[in-house]
Design a protein around this motif. Structure first.
Motif: not given
Length: 355
Positions: A298-326
């Motif tokens: 998952i990554f975000g895009s924007g003028t200020a951030a350019v491209i920002s990778p996301i390492s984890a997210f939470e929803h309804a108490g569930d936490v998910f880690e996202i791998p760091d890919l080469e």
């Protein structure tokens, strides 16, 4: 100070630059500003002669409508300096078009294109020394419009001020982010102003974002206001999901900002034969993809951030880690974008604009 009229801009310059007082190696995003600013007033039904003047405080009447009814829109842009000391903008006409789309939604008169581009170019040429070379260094440019008419009756203003200020910056986010999927709060709703860069959109999201920050998350990914079942965008970024090798992002609508970096990523994906799907993305789909391993990024895009990778997210108490890919898409697109912005690669779509 000296004052001249150039390209129909009333130009007043500083006697001495403040640039030597700034520590460019240790600079907070959006805290320092260049020597000059652009200003143009809307009075008696028309935009007046634009001005560039030394950066300074404004004097506004306490009854200026912007304070009471929030008639304010803005844009975010950047200027980049290449290795030959040439300065470039990235897709400035898109920013011009979008600020006028935002203005129209808030009953603000549209700004003339020649005033915008000539003013922008003249301002950046004047403060060119503030644009530093090197990846990550840029001049953040903030055009904005506010209602200045002194009246507190609930109606659109008859007077406005259009301004451009500039701030030398480095990276907006450092490292990978963790995010919270919204369950209760909403950024925007159908028929609203979510597609506009209205100042109030950002003010309204500060409170829920503060709550997320207290839980250890840097951003919220907003969900649709009706059901909170579909992921839309983050507070400062559009959002992309990589499911296996397919890039997925939500379609723009009257709830979602038509991000310029977002459009660029989609085009670059097509240029490089990466499958892209522009469709609704459900919370359920992303959680299931995280559980079965098909969610790669998952990554975000924007003028200020350019491209920002996301390492984890939470929803309804569930936490998910996202791998760091080469071989991550986020790294690929960031490099592609920056090479165009810093004049290091071909620009087949004509996105660069020389200042």
């Amino acid at each position: 100070m000296s004052r001249i009229l150039t390209n129909e801009i009333d130009l007043e310059t500083v006697e001495k630059s403040r640039i030597n007082d700034v520590d460019f190696d240790n600079i907070d995003f959006g805290r320092e500003f260049t020597d000059h600013m652009f200003s143009c007033d809307f009075v008696d039904g028309e935009w007046q002669t634009p001005k560039i003047m030394p950066y300074q405080a404004l004097t506004l009447d306490p009854s200026a409508r912007v304070f009471h009814y929030g008639q304010a829109v803005f844009e975010g842009m950047k200027a980049f300096k290449d290795d030959q000391d040439e300065v470039w903008l990235f897709r400035p006409e898109d920013n011009f078009n979008r600020i006028n789309i935002s203005a129209a939604r808030l009953a603000i008169p549209e700004f003339p294109k020649d005033y915008f581009l000539n003013g922008l170019k003249t301002l950046i040429q004047l403060d060119k020394a503030w644009v530093k070379k090197g990846d990550g260094n840029a001049l953040y440019i903030r055009p904005f419009v506010i209602a200045t008419e002194p009246a507190i009756s609930a109606a659109p203003a008859n007077e406005y001020k259009f301004m451009i200020i500039c701030s030398p910056v480095k990276a907006y986010y450092k490292g990978r982010l963790s995010v919270l999927f919204a369950e209760k709060f909403s950024r925007s709703a159908d028929g609203g102003v979510g597609f506009a860069k209205a100042a109030g959109n950002y003010a309204a999201q500060f409170y829920p974002t503060n709550l997320a920050n207290k839980k250890g998350f840097q951003q919220i990914i907003w969900t649709d206001a009706n059901t909170h079942e579909y992921l839309e965008e983050a507070g400062t970024m559009n959002i992309f999901f990589r499911i296996n090798n397919t890039l997925v992002t939500a379609p723009t609508s009257d709830r979602i900002l038509d991000g310029i970096t977002r459009k660029s990523v989609i085009q670059l994906a097509k240029d490089n034969n990466i499958d892209v799907e522009i469709r609704r993305v459900s919370v359920k789909e992303i959680k299931e993809a995280a559980m079965d391993g098909s969610l790669k990024e998952i990554f975000g895009s924007g003028t200020a951030a350019v491209i920002s990778p996301i390492s984890a997210f939470e929803h309804a108490g569930d936490v998910f880690e996202i791998p760091d890919l080469e071989d991550s898409y986020s790294t690929f697109f960031k490099r592609k974008l920056m090479d165009i912005q810093y004049n290091k690669s071909d620009d087949q779509h004509g996105w660069r604009y020389k200042v």
